[in-house]
Design an enzyme around this catalytic site. Structure first.
Site, PDB file in Angstrom:
ATOM      1  N   TYR A 140       0.851  -1.197   0.000  1.00  0.00           N
ATOM      2  CA  TYR A 140       0.000   0.000   0.000  1.00  0.00           C
ATOM      3  C   TYR A 140       0.892   1.255   0.000  1.00  0.00           C
ATOM      4  O   TYR A 140       0.722   2.180  -0.794  1.00  0.00           O
ATOM      5  CB  TYR A 140      -0.912  -0.004   1.238  1.00  0.00           C
ATOM      6  CG  TYR A 140      -1.871   1.177   1.288  1.00  0.00           C
ATOM      7  CD1 TYR A 140      -1.474   2.395   1.852  1.00  0.00           C
ATOM      8  CD2 TYR A 140      -3.135   1.100   0.724  1.00  0.00           C
ATOM      9  CE1 TYR A 140      -2.321   3.484   1.856  1.00  0.00           C
ATOM     10  CE2 TYR A 140      -3.999   2.183   0.738  1.00  0.00           C
ATOM     11  CZ  TYR A 140      -3.579   3.376   1.309  1.00  0.00           C
ATOM     12  OH  TYR A 140      -4.424   4.471   1.304  1.00  0.00           O
ATOM     13  N   LEU A 176     -32.941   6.877  21.499  1.00  0.00           N
ATOM     14  CA  LEU A 176     -33.647   5.637  21.821  1.00  0.00           C
ATOM     15  C   LEU A 176     -34.211   5.688  23.243  1.00  0.00           C
ATOM     16  O   LEU A 176     -33.608   6.303  24.121  1.00  0.00           O
ATOM     17  CB  LEU A 176     -32.668   4.454  21.745  1.00  0.00           C
ATOM     18  CG  LEU A 176     -32.159   4.110  20.349  1.00  0.00           C
ATOM     19  CD1 LEU A 176     -30.946   3.206  20.446  1.00  0.00           C
ATOM     20  CD2 LEU A 176     -33.263   3.473  19.529  1.00  0.00           C
ATOM     21  N   ASN A 177     -35.363   5.044  23.434  1.00  0.00           N
ATOM     22  CA  ASN A 177     -35.848   4.833  24.811  1.00  0.00           C
ATOM     23  C   ASN A 177     -34.929   3.812  25.473  1.00  0.00           C
ATOM     24  O   ASN A 177     -34.439   2.904  24.793  1.00  0.00           O
ATOM     25  CB  ASN A 177     -37.287   4.285  24.777  1.00  0.00           C
ATOM     26  CG  ASN A 177     -38.286   5.397  24.515  1.00  0.00           C
ATOM     27  OD1 ASN A 177     -38.101   6.525  24.983  1.00  0.00           O
ATOM     28  ND2 ASN A 177     -39.304   5.098  23.740  1.00  0.00           N
ATOM     29  N   GLU A 203     -28.696  -5.445  17.919  1.00  0.00           N
ATOM     30  CA  GLU A 203     -27.374  -4.898  17.564  1.00  0.00           C
ATOM     31  C   GLU A 203     -26.642  -4.431  18.822  1.00  0.00           C
ATOM     32  O   GLU A 203     -27.288  -4.041  19.806  1.00  0.00           O
ATOM     33  CB  GLU A 203     -27.551  -3.692  16.617  1.00  0.00           C
ATOM     34  CG  GLU A 203     -28.257  -4.022  15.332  1.00  0.00           C
ATOM     35  CD  GLU A 203     -28.726  -2.779  14.596  1.00  0.00           C
ATOM     36  OE1 GLU A 203     -28.117  -1.700  14.761  1.00  0.00           O
ATOM     37  OE2 GLU A 203     -29.723  -2.865  13.862  1.00  0.00           O
ATOM     38  N   LYS A 259     -24.817  -1.785  21.054  1.00  0.00           N
ATOM     39  CA  LYS A 259     -24.973  -0.337  21.137  1.00  0.00           C
ATOM     40  C   LYS A 259     -23.587   0.289  21.292  1.00  0.00           C
ATOM     41  O   LYS A 259     -23.016   0.327  22.371  1.00  0.00           O
ATOM     42  CB  LYS A 259     -25.860   0.043  22.324  1.00  0.00           C
ATOM     43  CG  LYS A 259     -26.244   1.536  22.349  1.00  0.00           C
ATOM     44  CD  LYS A 259     -27.416   1.784  23.309  1.00  0.00           C
ATOM     45  CE  LYS A 259     -27.829   3.261  23.332  1.00  0.00           C
ATOM     46  NZ  LYS A 259     -26.838   4.145  24.001  1.00  0.00           N
ATOM     47  N   ARG A 302     -25.506  14.542  15.480  1.00  0.00           N
ATOM     48  CA  ARG A 302     -26.948  14.519  15.737  1.00  0.00           C
ATOM     49  C   ARG A 302     -27.433  15.869  16.252  1.00  0.00           C
ATOM     50  O   ARG A 302     -28.491  16.345  15.879  1.00  0.00           O
ATOM     51  CB  ARG A 302     -27.277  13.436  16.792  1.00  0.00           C
ATOM     52  CG  ARG A 302     -28.772  13.238  17.050  1.00  0.00           C
ATOM     53  CD  ARG A 302     -29.108  12.639  18.416  1.00  0.00           C
ATOM     54  NE  ARG A 302     -28.352  11.471  18.787  1.00  0.00           N
ATOM     55  CZ  ARG A 302     -28.793  10.204  18.710  1.00  0.00           C
ATOM     56  NH1 ARG A 302     -29.977   9.965  18.216  1.00  0.00           N
ATOM     57  NH2 ARG A 302     -28.066   9.190  19.117  1.00  0.00           N
ATOM     58  N   GLU A 347     -22.579   5.380  14.066  1.00  0.00           N
ATOM     59  CA  GLU A 347     -21.809   5.822  15.234  1.00  0.00           C
ATOM     60  C   GLU A 347     -20.357   6.003  14.823  1.00  0.00           C
ATOM     61  O   GLU A 347     -19.792   5.175  14.102  1.00  0.00           O
ATOM     62  CB  GLU A 347     -21.912   4.745  16.322  1.00  0.00           C
ATOM     63  CG  GLU A 347     -21.781   5.250  17.717  1.00  0.00           C
ATOM     64  CD  GLU A 347     -23.064   5.913  18.238  1.00  0.00           C
ATOM     65  OE1 GLU A 347     -24.090   5.894  17.535  1.00  0.00           O
ATOM     66  OE2 GLU A 347     -23.017   6.461  19.345  1.00  0.00           O
TER      67      GLU A 347
END
Ligand SMILES: NC(=O)c1cc2c(=O)c3cc(F)ccc3oc2nc1N
Length: 324
Positions: free
Chosen positions: A42, A89-90, A118, A120, A141, A175
């Site tokens: 590379y 999310l709750n 999934e 978190k 966000r 994320e």
């Protein structure tokens, strides 16, 4: 004898060939974690491209791997409005909360539903916009409606492709996080330099993305996992599980530990499994996210003012769960 210098036509062709090759190797290494060539291969090709771009600066393109090292000093971060709100999310904190969630969902859906589970990831939520396959905007966000434009900083995150495998226009979310080992190395450097250390990888990732000097961001070894398609464009997935596979097919990095669970008992088994395994993961997770898998049912359930009714996060970060 030293190589004859390339003509502009030869340099143009060679640069294009090198960019394609280097971006392919980079995808294997940073997105798939499955490199097929040694680093020195590379590096040799990278040096060849850098030499061409040094001799012919007009040949530098936005998606050239040489642009990943950053070099812009930003004055600040512009605000970005999310056309599609970025919800949170709750949270659930116990087995009972998870079973209550399942009961509510079955009642609303009027039938047994399957779940996509999934990990978190404990990082910073980001939104990525691609137009005709090209990365055009990255944002935080923020408050869900208004985020910060961190495009230049996210361009230095090697697992975020500057160009998708298909020339499609989509908006995806995920994320941005700092791997555990990078966090340890960074804090060691900072301590030796007499600087404050970061409390945890999440803060280190957030602090890194707030840097106005993009060269600093490039050195922080940030990474990503994408998990949501906000604006589908031509994507066809009808379930969350398939959407994650489709994200991977277009060149985005997704987390491999996802699991399709037919019942909430299977969901709970997955939660217990990763409550144990989390210390072995090369990145921090602060819980599990459980989502109704079928998009049609997600649409039926919709959102409250602040969160989707069709998902719940169970946090590992508080006492009660210790007794899992
Ligand atoms: N940190 C995470 O690894 C993670 C976070 C979210 C969200 O925040 C999230 C927020 C929504 F409104 C809807 C789905 C979501 O799915 C998510 N899935 C994940 N895997």
């Amino acid at each position: 004898m030293a190589d004859q210098p390339l003509t502009l036509a030869e340099a143009t062709e060679k640069a294009k060939e090198l960019r394609t090759q280097l971006n392919h190797y980079s995808h294997e290494y940073y997105v798939e974690d499955k490199p097929t060539v040694e680093d020195y291969v590379y590096d040799r090709l990278y040096k060849e491209l850098l030499d061409i771009e040094t001799n012919y600066p007009d040949l530098i393109t936005a998606d050239s791997p040489t642009q990943r090292v950053g070099g812009k000093i930003l004055q600040g971060f512009e605000k970005v409005t999310h056309d599609i709100q970025m919800f949170s999310l709750n949270d659930g904190f116990s087995k009972e909360d998870i079973f209550d969630f399942d009961e509510r969902v079955q009642k609303l859906a009027g039938k047994q539903v399957g779940y996509c589970c999934e990990l978190k990831i404990d990082g910073l939520a980001i939104s990525l916009k691609y137009e005709n396959g090209k990365f055009v905007q990255g944002a935080t966000r923020g408050d869900g409606t208004l985020g910060e434009n961190i495009t230049e900083n996210l361009k230095t995150v090697k697992s975020i492709p500057l160009e998708l495998k298909k020339p499609i226009s989509v908006e995806v979310r995920g994320e941005c996080y700092m791997p555990k080992q990078s966090f340890v190395n960074l804090n060691k450097e900072r301590e030796e330099a007499g600087q404050d250390v970061f409390a945890n990888p999440r803060n280190a990732a957030a602090g890194s993305l707030r840097q106005l000097d993009t060269r600093m961001v490039a050195k922080r070894n940030l990474n990503t996992f994408l998990y949501t398609v906000a604006d589908f464009g031509p994507m066809t997935a009808q379930t969350q599980f398939d959407a994650l596979n489709e994200l991977s097919e277009i060149g985005l990095r997704t987390n491999p530990e996802k699991k399709l669970c037919a019942t909430i008992e299977d969901v709970w088994a997955y939660i217990e499994e990763y409550h144990e395994k989390r210390t072995d993961l090369p990145y921090e997770i602060d819980g599990i996210v459980i989502k109704v898998n079928d998009f049609t049912i997600q649409d039926e359930l919709g959102f409250t003012v602040k969160a989707p009714r069709w998902a719940i996060a169970i946090s590992f970060r508080q006492k009660k769960l210790k007794r899992l």
